[in-house]
Design a protein around this motif. Structure first.
Motif, short mmCIF file in Angstrom:
data_model
loop_
_atom_site.label_atom_id
_atom_site.label_comp_id
_atom_site.label_asym_id
_atom_site.label_seq_id
_atom_site.Cartn_x
_atom_site.Cartn_y
_atom_site.Cartn_z
N GLY A 41 0.94 -1.16 -0.12
CA GLY A 41 0.03 -0.11 -0.19
C GLY A 41 0.84 1.10 0.10
O GLY A 41 0.19 2.47 -0.17
N ALA A 42 2.02 0.99 0.16
CA ALA A 42 3.00 2.38 0.40
C ALA A 42 3.00 3.15 -1.18
O ALA A 42 2.86 4.34 -1.26
CB ALA A 42 4.35 1.98 0.74
N ALA A 43 3.26 2.03 -2.31
CA ALA A 43 3.46 2.82 -3.41
C ALA A 43 2.21 3.65 -3.95
O ALA A 43 2.14 4.73 -4.63
CB ALA A 43 3.97 2.17 -4.46
N SER A 44 1.09 3.00 -3.79
CA SER A 44 -0.16 3.59 -4.50
C SER A 44 -0.37 4.91 -3.69
O SER A 44 -1.36 5.58 -4.26
CB SER A 44 -1.44 2.56 -4.16
OG SER A 44 -2.11 2.77 -3.04
N THR A 45 -0.13 5.29 -2.45
CA THR A 45 -0.31 6.31 -1.83
C THR A 45 0.84 7.29 -1.73
O THR A 45 0.84 8.10 -1.04
CB THR A 45 -0.70 5.95 -0.36
OG1 THR A 45 0.43 5.21 0.34
CG2 THR A 45 -1.84 5.20 -0.26
#
Ligand code: COA
Length: 425
Positions: free
Chosen positions: A147-151
């Motif tokens: 979830g880090a990259a999408s946010t």
């Protein structure tokens, strides 16, 4: 001075970054960390991103302080005997092999428990049980799947990974906590247990504020996101928020004097509500203190881009350190964008042992990041990483109590590495 983990012996089967981060921490807290490496090869990072030919890379040295190295072919029958001995002699086995490797090596959880029921077996894998459990994973895969990259990044741009190794080092930190917790539980149960961390879980744990936001979206637009003020609609998933703070106090990265030629001449500036009036004075906008369009946090939410642009008009006239010098005494929270060069040269970080100079017999002096966890009764002394197989005979003798004849027989079996540098070359 004694150390918190004095007397704890770690069988360190880790490699690359995630697992070594964990065992290095345990070593800093005083555990005896025995790193098992493949004969002649060792941890693959010894040879990756090398800056000096034939010398252990900084990648390796900076993740493997305070450890001893034994080289052992665990697929060789004699090597398996040695490994069994180490399993019996240790408190914790830490590994971050690909899925199924330990079982294929012949060391299932059932077998390990039979050998040493008190042993804690701690593992990092890319994913937990589910569709991806058999996948091999590196840092950025975890950042993307957790979830880090999408946010991260700007809404109009692609997903972005961060330089902070939240997948690897983050998982190592999570695992270290699991291990010391299991050691604590063992004092009452007398039993070992399995401790597992998946890199996806670890990253998601660090991204929990974004799962918070995913649920908030059902109840209206998230007003602290820049796109709210810019009148852009939200989609179905949490958007990338650029440099927005992600918390209840709006913030942004602002240019400072010299930004045209210095890529790090920026400051993170937070418009914390309790100091709003001081901010208005500093940027010479005293009228914003009473103007109903600016006076309350709620009124400011749809104008954040304009407000930060205005503040930037002021920060651009000062260096990032001048902004700090003015804002800090006023309790206005802000932080300079510090480069690695600036961090390496910062005397305060040297004084606290956060940045440490270590001497290495082959590379000479180098800088590393010391233990970020400071304990008053367990001081960290950072000692250099071991050469490949440097402690093989020492470990066979002092941990496994083999005599010289037995050690020679194991060498003859081919289960051990050639000593020291011969292996790496
Ligand atoms: N003696 C003999 N064989 C050894 C050995 C030793 N001392 N140490 C390791 N090996 C062997 C293993 O038995 C395995 O052999 P097998 O595949 O025939 O069973 C082999 O080395 C490779 O192990 P693996 O861990 O799969 O390495 P890899 O280089 O192919 O993959 C990763 C690397 C990091 C992708 C993988 O280990 C992984 O997904 N780890 C879990 C997630 C993780 O920690 N990723 C981040 C790393 S920073």
């Amino acid at each position: 001075m004694s150390k918190a983990l004095d007397g704890v012996r770690i069988l360190d089967f880790t490699h690359v970054q995630s697992g070594p981060t964990c065992t290095q921490l345990l070593g800093w807290f005083g555990a005896d960390v025995i790193k098992v490496e493949r004969p002649g090869v060792g941890d693959i990072t010894r040879g990756q991103l090398r800056d000096i030919p034939k010398v252990d890379s900084l990648y390796f040295t900076m993740l493997n302080h305070n450890k001893r190295s034994i080289t052992l072919d665990t697929k060789n029958p004699k090597g398996k005997d040695v490994l069994e001995g180490l399993i019996k002699a240790c408190d914790v086995l830490v590994e971050n092999f690909g899925p199924g490797v330990l079982d294929r090596m012949g060391f299932s959880w059932t077998k390990i428990q039979a050998l040493n029921p008190r042993l804690i077996v701690a593992s990092i894998k890319g994913f937990g049980p589910g569709p991806y459990e058999d996948c091999k994973v590196y840092e950025n895969v975890a950042q993307c799947a957790g979830g880090a990259a999408s946010t991260t990044g700007f809404e109009e741009g692609p997903p972005v990974v961060t330089g902070a190794q939240i997948g690897d080092s983050g998982s190592g930190l999570h695992l270290a906590l699991g291990i010391v917790t299991a050691l604590f539980q063992r004092t009452s149960t007398g039993r070992g247990q399995r401790v597992s961390v998946s890199m996806q879980d670890g990253v998601l744990n660090l991204c929990r504020v974004k799962l918070r936001d995913q649920q908030r979206m059902a109840h209206g637009p998230m007003k602290e996101y820049p796109q709210f003020g810019e009148g852009k609609p939200f989609g179905e998933a949490v958007p990338r928020a650029g440099n927005a703070s992600g918390g209840g106090q709006p913030g942004w990265i602002l240019k400072c004097k010299g930004y045209e030629h210095d890529h790090n001449a920026y400051i993170y500036f937070i418009t914390q509500a309790p100091v709003w009036t001081k901010i208005c004075d500093v940027i010479d906008k005293p009228e914003w203190k009473t103007d109903p369009n600016f006076a309350t946090p709620e009124a400011r939410l749809d104008k954040l881009t304009f407000i930060f642009d205005t503040i930037e008009g002021w920060t651009k006239t000062k260096t990032k350190f001048e902004v700090m010098a003015i804002c800090n005494p006023l309790d206005i929270p802000c932080g300079p964008i510090l480069s690695m060069k600036e961090l390496a040269e910062e005397p305060a970080l040297r004084a606290t042992g956060t940045v440490v100079e270590v001497d290495h017999p082959e590379r000479g002096a180098y800088l590393t990041v010391g233990n970020p966890i400071k304990m008053s009764d367990s001081k960290t002394e950072v000692t250099r990483s071991p050469l490949l197989g440097e402690h093989t005979d020492e470990i066979l003798s002092d941990v496994l109590k083999y005599d010289a004849k037995e050690i020679a027989a194991i060498h003859d079996s081919g289960a051990l590495a050639p000593p020291l540098r011969q292996a790496a070359e």
